[in-house]
Design a protein around this motif. Structure first.
Motif, short mmCIF file in Angstrom:
data_model
loop_
_atom_site.label_atom_id
_atom_site.label_comp_id
_atom_site.label_asym_id
_atom_site.label_seq_id
_atom_site.Cartn_x
_atom_site.Cartn_y
_atom_site.Cartn_z
N TYR A 311 0.82 -1.20 0.00
CA TYR A 311 0.00 0.00 0.00
C TYR A 311 0.86 1.26 0.00
CZ TYR A 311 -3.69 -3.34 1.31
OH TYR A 311 -4.56 -4.39 1.34
N ASN A 338 -5.75 -4.86 -3.27
CA ASN A 338 -6.84 -3.97 -2.88
C ASN A 338 -7.46 -3.41 -4.15
OD1 ASN A 338 -7.99 -1.15 -2.21
ND2 ASN A 338 -7.70 -2.04 -0.18
N TRP A 401 -11.10 -5.73 -0.45
CA TRP A 401 -10.14 -4.89 0.27
C TRP A 401 -8.79 -5.57 0.47
CZ3 TRP A 401 -11.37 0.11 1.52
CH2 TRP A 401 -12.71 0.46 1.44
N GLY A 407 -7.34 -7.10 -6.05
CA GLY A 407 -8.58 -6.99 -5.29
C GLY A 407 -9.84 -7.32 -6.07
#
Length: 448
Positions: A311, A338, A401, A407
């Motif tokens: 992330y 994600n 998520w 994702g």
């Protein structure tokens, strides 16, 4: 025969094929053939057969699709536009088949929705299909395991006594997946996550199909078997949704079936909550197996750290190219886990906004269903357990998520959505809010 009357044979065939689609969902790792580099897996083939059967009845198929689209059009349009934007941004570079998979899986889910509606949400189809999916998986993997000197019994004993999840993942499940894989294809142990998602969907559909008056003892036993299997698979997103979804289904059942007094409602609600907490405590009790599972569920393991690194890396790239994205980029050979971050990273701001709109549309559809179900239980007229229908979207709504493939919902997730919307549509028709869906063979329509 008029076009409005169904052929008994065709209706029976439709029920059989829809049952087969549900029964095969846990075998997504079993290839049938390769078409243009795409492995046609067993459940994919069954979904295609269902689509072909529905196409033999074009008028009724068009009616079913029209009714379904009226329900799902807002979020479907946004998601299809997102896929178009993603494909345009990835054109000319590596795509890893992301868009193709989404189009195919989405089509399979919608096909199942029309099929379930066409059977008038026959509870037997859900019950038998879900049961076959779970026990079919165990029977087939047990057959494969015995060929290499393993079995579910010995694997389970080893796991419970030592907590060795590595043996379960890499020396048992992965070996099963590898045994049926095409030559030269290395199958990752992460396939277990796909199976876990599909097994949860199969269990929910099986419980939804119970039509008896008393307690569903067989369903309760199958649920326990499924939960134990999910613990062994240790797919955290599915485990968490099972821990949330099953008590939630029990609470909805309590509300929908009514209570005689506010005191009874509070007492039974408290019992449901305490039972859920007790289940968590039992699962986390001091054994080698549960200690290992608890450690992984604490979100302090290498997998969680890897996602957080993903992330941070993704946001750094988004800052550099927020409008058009960076194309298909990977960190250590992995695509970001994600859907929302992945959409913005790979295809830019427009793709991100379209995904958000699609997700909010799906979420709102589910919330409205639950609200209407609790507020007016009499509106649910199908002989299908509404409380289990209500938790079908939980797992796919959560997994976007944290799941792989940027994702994107996988086959099991789209099957869950398809089953949910198919059952909701069937209930609308049963209440007379939509025209009946009947199969009329194409050769019959030609003569009417």
């Amino acid at each position: 025969m008029s076009a409005g009357v169904a052929e008994p044979g065709s209706s029976t065939l439709l029920r059989l094929v829809v049952t087969a689609v549900i029964a095969s969902v846990t075998l997504t790792w079993v290839p049938v053939m390769s078409v243009g580099g795409f492995d046609l897996r067993l459940p994919y083939m069954m979904a295609l057969i269902l689509g072909a059967l529905l196409c033999l009845h074009p008028t009724q198929l068009a009616t079913g699709i029209n009714s379904l689209l009226r329900m799902i059009l807002p979020w479907l349009v946004a998601y299809v536009l997102y896929l178009i934007v993603l494909q345009v941004n990835l054109a000319g570079g590596a795509t890893k088949g992301m868009v193709f998979r989404q189009v195919f899986f989405l089509t399979c889910g919608l096909t199942l929705a029309v099929g379930i509606s066409g059977t008038r949400a026959d509870a037997r189809v859900l019950r038998q299909g879900g049961m076959l999916a779970i026990f079919g998986f165990f029977a087939f993997t047990e057959y494969l395991a015995r060929q290499i000197g393993l079995s579910w019994t010995t694997t389970l004993v080893r796991f419970l006594s030592t907590g060795d999840l590595g043996f379960v993942f890499y020396h048992f499940l992965r070996e099963m997946f590898q045994m049926v894989a095409p030559d030269g294809v290395d199958v990752p142990a992460s396939n277990k996550n796909i199976v876990a998602a599909c097994m949860f969907v199969a269990m929910v559909l099986m419980r939804a199909g119970y039509t008896g008056r008393g307690a569903d003892r067989i369903g309760g036993f199958v649920t326990l078997v499924t939960l134990l299997t999910l613990v062994i698979f240790n797919t955290r997103s599915v485990l968490l949704m099972a821990a949330l979804g099953i008590p939630f289904a029990a609470w909805i059942s309590l509300v929908c079936r009514g209570v005689r007094s506010p005191g009874e409602f509070y007492v039974k609600s408290s019992v449901i909550i305490l039972s859920a907490l007790a289940l968590i405590l039992v699962l986390s009790a001091g054994s080698a197996a549960m200690d290992e599972v608890a450690a992984r569920l604490s979100f302090e393991d290498q997998s969680t750290e890897g996602r957080l690194d993903q992330y941070a890396w993704a946001f750094s790239l988004i800052e550099q190219s927020p409008l058009v994205g960076s194309g298909l980029v990977e960190l250590n050979g992995q695509i970001v886990h994600n859907l929302f971050i992945g959409a913005w990273l790979h295809a830019g701001l427009v793709a991100f906004l379209l995904v958000v709109i699609a997700y909010l549309g799906l979420l709102l559809s589910w919330l409205l269903f639950v609200f209407r179900l609790v507020a007016a239980p009499s509106n649910w007229v199908l002989p299908v357990r509404a409380e289990w229908v209500a938790i079908l979207p939980l797992m796919p709504l959560f997994r976007v998520w944290v799941a792989g493939d940027a994702g994107h919902p996988g086959f099991g997730e789209w099957i869950a959505f398809g089953a949910f919307f198919g059952l909701v549509l069937a209930n609308r028709r049963a209440r007379g809010r939509d025209r009946a869906f009947r199969l009329t063979p194409i050769y019959r329509m030609a003569s009417t």
